[in-house]
Design an enzyme around this catalytic site. Structure first.
Site, PDB file in Angstrom:
ATOM      1  CG  HIS A  62      -1.922   1.068   1.274  1.00 46.03           C
ATOM      2  ND1 HIS A  62      -3.226   0.903   0.858  1.00 46.03           N
ATOM      3  CD2 HIS A  62      -1.825   2.356   1.677  1.00 46.03           C
ATOM      4  CE1 HIS A  62      -3.882   2.035   1.010  1.00 46.03           C
ATOM      5  NE2 HIS A  62      -3.057   2.937   1.511  1.00 46.03           N
ATOM      6  CD  GLU A 210      -6.165   6.554   7.571  1.00 46.59           C
ATOM      7  OE1 GLU A 210      -7.005   6.689   6.664  1.00 46.59           O
ATOM      8  OE2 GLU A 210      -4.982   6.947   7.468  1.00 46.59           O
TER       9      GLU A 210
HETATM   10 FE   FE2 Z   1      -3.533   4.961   2.082  1.00 49.61          FE
END
Ligand code: FE2
Ligand code: BEZ
Length: 406
Positions: A62, A210
């Site tokens: 990522h 997140e």
């Molecule tokens: Fe990201």
């Protein structure tokens, strides 16, 4: 044919001595040097120095190359002020991010042993660089858009980018799909993209839970995202819930990035549905998102990868720097076990998650290798993962499909 005869070979998630590997573009044989030289008398023997360790090439699942121009511009410490700073500086950062800047970012990964990476692409501007870099690239075309009125246009643009990436397969591109996040993608768009991923068997990823602000918004429609959505989208309503978002991926395994704010129940649910996690320890720390409890993932036997995220939320793209951060952050996992888990999280785990024919030193796998030299003799085989992570700033050799790159 080439033969590499390191002091230590990382195989089946442990280290073995007195084993060499013979390869062309793929790994052909793994045996003692003596046997390999008998079997392949014309093979070229690569010279390695003392205390050498051979790993499969590392996989960084990522990264956002499009934000590689950021160094000191963005605001770190808390998620919403960071997001505000991204919006404020977006144009400037993106226009400063030319091919040279992105190629330097690929090179930094290369020197840290990365032979494959997952590029999250918002606009497709890094496609050219990704075709030119020696690494293989899982090219995640990102879908964004929470507002139903612009959904058609955004979906059309996404399909066009996906199609362009499909034209680059011969240049090492693996076309793939990324969902921006639960808060920024309308459920109808999400469903369309998941259907494409399933039908065409494309790798699928999504940012997920997140920050604490994301959880508060999805659960209560409150917190920092409320004023954000009021300001930019004239709405006070979230387009989805955590449950609805997770359910949209039923029967289509996805790689969920971050999941720092996911509960054990949510992680268990995802695991039971064949999903996996991308863990970005430095990004999470810099954006004030908290610590992913990887000990929970270990208890639940849930596969995870470790990734750098982009330079918009990190100071380097070195996967070894990332593992060092992981070592310092996860104080609850016994140290050498943690080091071993982290090495797995950038080799066999991502390879299995994305069905890559790499990430392992095994006959028939692509000959992607990262060679490192420890500064001294390791005190035990079990300590090699930890000592590698602690001491390696740059790899000492790197091969991609048998070609020596570094
Ligand atoms: Fe990201
Ligand atoms: C959107 O495009 O809908 C969006 C983008 C960033 C944050 C939130 C929403």
């Amino acid at each position: 044919m080439t033969i590499l005869n390191p002091n230590y070979l990382y195989i089946n998630n442990e280290f073995q001595e007195n084993i060499a590997v013979a390869f062309d573009t793929e790994i052909q044989a793994i045996d003692t040097l003596e046997n390999l030289e008998k079997k392949y008398p014309d093979a070229r023997l690569e010279i390695t120095k003392e205390n050498s360790v051979l790993y499969p090439g590392f996989i960084n699942t990522h990264v956002h190359l499009e934000f590689s121009a950021n160094k000191t511009t963005l605001q770190y410490g808390e998620f919403m002020p960071w997001l505000d700073s991204v919006i404020e500086n977006r144009e400037e950062l993106i226009s400063a991010c030319n091919n040279e800047v992105m190629m330097n970012a690929c090179n930094e990964m290369l020197h840290s042993g990365v032979t494959t990476f997952g590029a999250i692409s918002s606009f497709g501007t890094e496609l050219e660089v990704c075709t030119q870099t020696p690494q293989k690239v899982i090219f995640f075309n990102e879908l964004i858009g929470s507002n139903a009125t612009t959904a058609d246009m955004l979906y059309g643009d996404f399909l066009e980018r996906l199609s362009e990436s499909k034209n680059c397969v011969k240049h090492g591109i693996i076309p793939a799909i990324a969902i921006h996040s639960p808060y920024a993608v309308h459920p109808i768009l999400l469903q369309c993209a998941v259907t494409v991923a399933k039908k065409e068997n494309l790798p699928l990823s999504a940012h997920f839970l997140e920050s604490p602000a994301e959880r508060e918004w999805l659960e209560k429609e409150q917190g920092g995202f409320l004023s954000f959505f009021q300001k930019f989208f004239s709405t006070s309503r979230s387009v989805t819930s955590i449950e609805e978002f997770m359910n949209a991926f039923n029967q289509t395994p996805a790689h969920f990035t971050h999941a720092v704010q996911a509960t054990r129940e949510e992680l268990t649910f995802l695991n039971n549905n064949g999903h996996s996690i991308a863990h970005c320890p430095r990004s999470n720390r810099l954006l004030g998102c908290g610590r992913l409890a990887i000990e929970t993932l270990v208890e639940e036997n849930m596969p995870f990868t470790t990734a750098t995220d982009g330079l918009s939320s990190n100071n380097t793209l070195s996967i070894l720097d990332e593992l060092r951060a992981g070592i310092m952050l996860h104080h609850l996992v016994p140290l050498e076990d943690l080091a071993s888990l982290l090495i797995k999280s950038i080799t066999s785990n991502p390879a299995e998650i994305f069905s890559l024919n790499s990430g392992k030193i095994e006959i028939g796998k692509e000959a992607d290798f990262a060679l490192i030299y420890l500064p001294d003799r390791p005190s035990s085989l079990k300590s090699i993962a930890l000592q590698t992570i602690l001491h390696t700033k740059k790899v000492n050799g790197l091969w991609i499909e048998g070609e020596k790159i570094l």
